[in-house]
Design an enzyme around this catalytic site. Structure first.
Site, PDB file in Angstrom:
ATOM      1  N   GLU A   1       2.180   2.133  -3.076  1.00 15.46           N
ATOM      2  CA  GLU A   1       0.663   2.559  -4.124  1.00 15.46           C
ATOM      3  C   GLU A   1       0.814   3.955  -3.993  1.00 15.46           C
ATOM      4  O   GLU A   1       0.573   4.603  -5.037  1.00 15.46           O
ATOM      5  CB  GLU A   1      -0.010   1.999  -3.542  1.00 15.46           C
ATOM      6  CG  GLU A   1      -1.573   2.336  -4.348  1.00 15.46           C
ATOM      7  CD  GLU A   1      -2.451   2.637  -3.193  1.00 15.46           C
ATOM      8  OE1 GLU A   1      -2.894   4.065  -3.758  1.00 15.46           O
ATOM      9  OE2 GLU A   1      -3.102   2.125  -2.542  1.00 15.46           O
ATOM     10  N   HIS A   2       0.514   4.257  -3.300  1.00 15.11           N
ATOM     11  CA  HIS A   2       0.985   5.797  -2.919  1.00 15.11           C
ATOM     12  C   HIS A   2       2.325   6.455  -3.380  1.00 15.11           C
ATOM     13  O   HIS A   2       1.965   7.593  -3.988  1.00 15.11           O
ATOM     14  CB  HIS A   2       1.015   6.853  -1.087  1.00 15.11           C
ATOM     15  CG  HIS A   2      -0.097   6.301  -0.448  1.00 15.11           C
ATOM     16  ND1 HIS A   2      -0.397   7.178   0.563  1.00 15.11           N
ATOM     17  CD2 HIS A   2      -1.430   5.325  -0.108  1.00 15.11           C
ATOM     18  CE1 HIS A   2      -1.482   7.308   1.087  1.00 15.11           C
ATOM     19  NE2 HIS A   2      -1.920   5.933  -0.121  1.00 15.11           N
TER      20      HIS A   2
ATOM     21  N   GLU B   1      -4.494   7.854   7.766  1.00 24.86           N
ATOM     22  CA  GLU B   1      -5.172   6.895   6.866  1.00 24.86           C
ATOM     23  C   GLU B   1      -5.827   5.687   8.097  1.00 24.86           C
ATOM     24  O   GLU B   1      -6.722   5.106   7.428  1.00 24.86           O
ATOM     25  CB  GLU B   1      -4.616   6.320   5.411  1.00 24.86           C
ATOM     26  CG  GLU B   1      -5.984   6.081   4.839  1.00 24.86           C
ATOM     27  CD  GLU B   1      -4.839   5.947   3.613  1.00 24.86           C
ATOM     28  OE1 GLU B   1      -3.659   5.695   2.574  1.00 24.86           O
ATOM     29  OE2 GLU B   1      -5.886   4.837   2.467  1.00 24.86           O
TER      30      GLU B   1
ATOM     31  N   HIS C   1       1.159  -0.837  -0.377  1.00 19.75           N
ATOM     32  CA  HIS C   1      -0.061  -0.193  -0.175  1.00 19.75           C
ATOM     33  C   HIS C   1       0.853   1.443   0.020  1.00 19.75           C
ATOM     34  O   HIS C   1       0.469   2.609  -0.400  1.00 19.75           O
ATOM     35  CB  HIS C   1      -1.251   0.256   0.887  1.00 19.75           C
ATOM     36  CG  HIS C   1      -1.694   1.244   2.040  1.00 19.75           C
ATOM     37  ND1 HIS C   1      -1.703   2.387   2.659  1.00 19.75           N
ATOM     38  CD2 HIS C   1      -2.933   1.937   1.230  1.00 19.75           C
ATOM     39  CE1 HIS C   1      -2.299   3.033   2.414  1.00 19.75           C
ATOM     40  NE2 HIS C   1      -3.048   2.713   1.484  1.00 19.75           N
TER      41      HIS C   1
END
Lengths: 427, 420
Positions: free
Chosen positions: A68-69, A140, A65
């Site tokens: 991905e950012h 997040e 993840h």
């Protein structure tokens, strides 16, 4: 490119594998304005152990993840601003076993596609930008901490699974984020973002050959580096803890009930098994099932009740969730109904109706560009051609669904998590 | 192209024939003025109608019938359109040509919709008490569960405070205590009133020709006794008391919401400029709020703005650490000020216009988006097509954006946070 035709569905698809190993799928949508492209890698949150160049690596939780950012950063251009100037809306998500980057646009499709391929294939990480992203992902994580559905699933997985990486949250934890460095991201990119590990899927009124040409022109044409994922597998189907609970700011109690099932693997048999699992869910607790109607009419469940058969690389879960004041009563009723079906089977007429309904809903879903692109990618990673789902529906028998329920709904493989509303102090 | 067919006085069918889709969508909306004494009734009514008809008297018979129609769906449709609330059904079902044996779905489905609307199962001349009580419980639980989604809850709370004197501040699904007070008798009276008085908007998108759909729908309403009552006109924002509102919950992350008012509503010639301004302010990954509050200052993961054209309200919502409230407020002020001063590039302006253009052009590609766009446009009384809208967006200038932003007045700040 190979043209595949599915006349019953009114669909066509063009497929190809490029020299660098990338799979390309183009699903034409003649006369439509919108165009979308999904660029996905067969790498998600659970893929934390692998071998590259003969060496074994273990990744901190949350790496897929985080990557991905960070891929949205490029040395020379602002990716979001560039997409915006080209009239496209980009986005990305990381699931347990896949990472996807995508955009939607109505104009400048070729330029947008080039940009998508370019930014995902360009690793660019600095100490400073990685440190900054830890803060953003920290926010997040806080957001997810306040999202009851996500916490419910995460808590249940952590309770049920001892070995499989699904027990860790996709975002990782604030602690694991500290271990993610530019070097870690670079390594993952090298291992899992090689074209041979990826799929490009386009849906829209585009020229398939042009998509292919753009992919050839933008992506590197190097020989693939062999990488071996070390499987994340659960050796036992039994659950040590059958029940867990916590409290949050929610209006009424929410539960999720899961039954651990053996992983389905890949290929047509695996997808057939998924469909059997989904039909089992419909037969046992779907909206027209006896169980749903009984519990709904008694006011024990409401419209939030639902579930299905979830498959993730190396694991499978038969699950149902919803809001209820008495989750254990739901569990008891479900076990009883399952044993009834296991013994008596499903009447042929009911089964034909369930199949027809499930098939109808799947065909309706083909109107959604995003659903088509996502499912084409997910099925491809499971080594199956999505548009062939009607054949599998035709094959499934009532006996298979009965047998699935017999095996899957086993109290020894069962676990439940409940989130209660916070107890307010008396005023 | 929308074909408008008046079926009866104040019962209007709008059709878009499109053979590209695999499904048909049909919505039936009875339009009501949004007012406290009936929001709960309008929200509850379709849920009770969906529990049973004379021919299909319980949930099981209904779901079996829908299963047999290839997984057709019929659900409650309750929308807020400015000062109006709509109550009715939204149905989607497969085109006949995609069924296995060329079965017919369109005609039986429209007949089924007639039964749902007009032939509910009754007990002593009113709705069945057990169905009513069960759907009341469900609706109350839906209303109360809105607090589970903290961002949506915070934004709704902000609007509620801002619009305490306005229909826009009412909950779309009603208040729990109002739902609890509904009886089988009172809901039945309301149902009869809705059938008698309310303007009805029908919208169909799918492969069938408008004439065929009209022919199938006309008998649905043919025998209905009607005395349509005209709706009050939509109004702009009424001057409400401003303020600051703090709410505490046990949460990990705070939700900061800032509400602004503007004289520009969707009937204003500056409407398109305000929409562009909103996209530049907080509409996406290239907006000022995203690029500055998130990407530059790392103050949040999630930040964005929304524009409610029917009332001329803009809200900003951000998930932040509790102690950053002042800093985030200042940053939001700073970014709005930049917009007002025209402190943005030609590229920012073009990007925002393209984003809106892309959304408008994509409307025609999804049956649900087509239904939502045209139904809402018809109900708000504007009836602009996406293309007409697009032309207005394309003509917006930098100066108009700055001028639109200058009309925004900060009204209410709402902060949802944990205990200190």
């Amino acid at each position: 490119m190979e043209l595949r035709d599915y006349p019953l569905l009114g669909e066509k698809a063009y497929w190809d594998t490029l020299e660098n190993g990338l799979t390309v799928a183009v699903i034409p949508r003649t006369g439509f304005t919108r165009k979308i492209a999904y660029f996905v890698t067969d790498f998600g949150a659970i893929h934390r152990h692998f071998k590259l160049d003969g060496k074994e690596y273990a990744l901190p939780a949350g790496t897929a993840h985080f990557l991905e950012h960070k891929l949205f950063d490029m040395p020379d251009i602002d990716v979001s601003a560039r997409f915006a100037a080209l009239g496209a809306i980009p986005n990305a998500f990381t699931s347990y076993d896949m990472t996807a980057y995508y955009f939607s646009c109505t104009e400048n499709f070729n330029e947008n596609l080039s940009l998508l391929l370019k930014f995902v294939s360009t690793p660019y990480f600095t100490e400073e930008s990685v440190a900054k992203e830890r803060d953003i992902i920290g926010h997040e994580i806080d957001m997810v901490a306040d999202t009851p559905d996500s916490k419910l699933f995460e808590n249940l997985m952590a309770q049920m699974y001892r070995q499989h990486e699904v027990r860790q949250p996709i975002l990782g934890t604030r602690e694991s984020l500290e271990e993610i460095t530019p070097q870690v991201l670079q390594l993952c990119h090298r291992a899992f973002y090689q074209p041979s590990n990826m799929l490009l899927c386009v849906v829209g009124d585009v020229a398939p050959e042009e998509v292919r040409e753009i992919a050839c022109a933008v992506l590197p044409n190097e020989a693939p580096v062999p990488v071996e994922k070390l499987p994340s597998e659960e050796t036992s189907l039994s659950c040590e803890n059958a029940y867990g609970e916590s409290a949050m700011e929610v209006a009424m109690p929410m539960f999720q009930l899961g039954f651990k099932c053996p992983p389905v693997g890949q290929g047509p048999d695996a997808v057939l098994r998924e469909i059997i699992g989904d039909l089992a869910a419909e037969a046992l607790f779907g909206e027209s099932s006896a169980l749903y109607l009984q519990l709904y009419q008694q006011g024990i469940i409401d419209g939030s009740f639902g579930g299905g058969f979830e498959t993730i690389d190396g694991m499978a879960l038969f699950t149902v969730s919803g809001d209820s004041d008495t989750p254990l009563q739901v569990q008891q009723a479900l076990l009883e109904q399952a044993s009834r079906i296991a013994q008596q089977g499903i009447p042929p007429e009911d089964f034909a109706r369930l199949k027809r309904s499930a098939l109808g809903r799947r065909i309706k879903a083909l109107d959604s560009f995003d659903s088509v692109a996502f499912r084409t990618c997910a099925y491809h990673l499971s080594r199956y051609d999505y548009f062939r789902f009607p054949e599998l529906y035709r094959q499934v028998t009532a006996g298979q669904v009965q047998e699935f329920i017999q095996k899957a709904v086993d109290p020894a493989h069962m676990s439940m998590w409940v989130i209660h509303p916070l107890q307010k102090e008396a005023m | 192209m929308v074909v408008t067919i008046p079926l009866f006085p104040q019962i209007t069918l709008r059709c878009i024939t499109d053979t590209r889709f695999k499904q048909n969508c049909l919505s039936v909306q009875f339009i009501r003025p949004m007012r406290r004494q009936e929001t709960a009734y309008n929200a509850l009514l379709p849920a009770v109608l969906l529990r049973g008809t004379e021919k299909y008297p319980d949930l099981q018979k209904i779901t079996l019938h829908l299963d047999n129609l290839y997984g057709a769906s019929a659900g409650a449709l309750v929308r807020r359109v400015g000062d109006y609330q709509t109550t009715g059904l939204y149905c989607s079902f497969l085109q006949d040509r995609y069924t296995l044996e060329q079965d017919a779905i369109l005609a039986p489905m429209l007949d089924f919709i007639r039964q749902l609307l007009l032939n509910p199962v009754t007990e002593l001349g009113v709705f069945r008490t057990d169905y009513l009580e069960s759907e009341k419980k469900n609706l109350i639980s839906t209303v109360e569960s809105q607090r589970n989604d903290k961002r949506a809850y915070a934004n709704a709370q902000l609007l509620r405070h801002m619009c305490s004197d306005d229909a826009f501040g009412l909950s779309r699904l009603g208040e729990a205590q109002d739902i609890a007070a509904i009886t089988a008798q009172s809901l039945w009276q309301h149902y009869k009133k809705v059938l008698l008085e309310s303007p009805v908007n029908l919208f169909y998108v799918g492969a069938a020709q408008p004439g065929q759909v009209a022919d199938l729908l006309r008998p649905v309403f043919a025998d209905l006794q009607r005395q349509p009552v005209a709706l009050p006109p939509q109004t702009g924002f009424s001057d409400p008391p401003a303020g600051y509102k703090l709410e505490q919950m046990e949460v990990a992350q705070g939700k900061l919401c800032v509400g602004y008012t503007s004289e520009i509503t969707l009937r204003d010639s500056r409407f398109a400029a305000m929409q562009v301004a909103n996209v530049m302010f907080g509409g996406g990954m290239s907006s000022k709020l995203f690029l500055n509050a998130r990407e530059k200052l790392n103050l949040c993961y999630d930040i964005g703005s929304g524009y409610y054209g029917s009332k001329g309200i803009v809200t900003v919502c951000a998930g932040i650490a509790f102690e950053k409230e002042t800093q985030v407020c200042q940053e939001i002020d700073r970014q709005l000020e930049a917009l007002c001063q025209g402190d943005f590039t030609e590229e920012e302006l073009l990007s925002a216009k393209k984003e809106l253009a892309s959304q408008l052009q994509s409307v025609s590609d999804s049956p649900a988006a087509v239904e939502n766009y045209y139904s809402t446009a018809a109900c708000s009384g504007l009836g602009r097509t996406p293309q007409q809208y697009l032309q207005q967006v394309e003509q917006v200038t930098a100066q108009q954006v700055a001028q639109a932003a200058q009309t925004l007045q900060k009204h209410t700040v709402y902060f949802l946070r944990g205990a200190v």
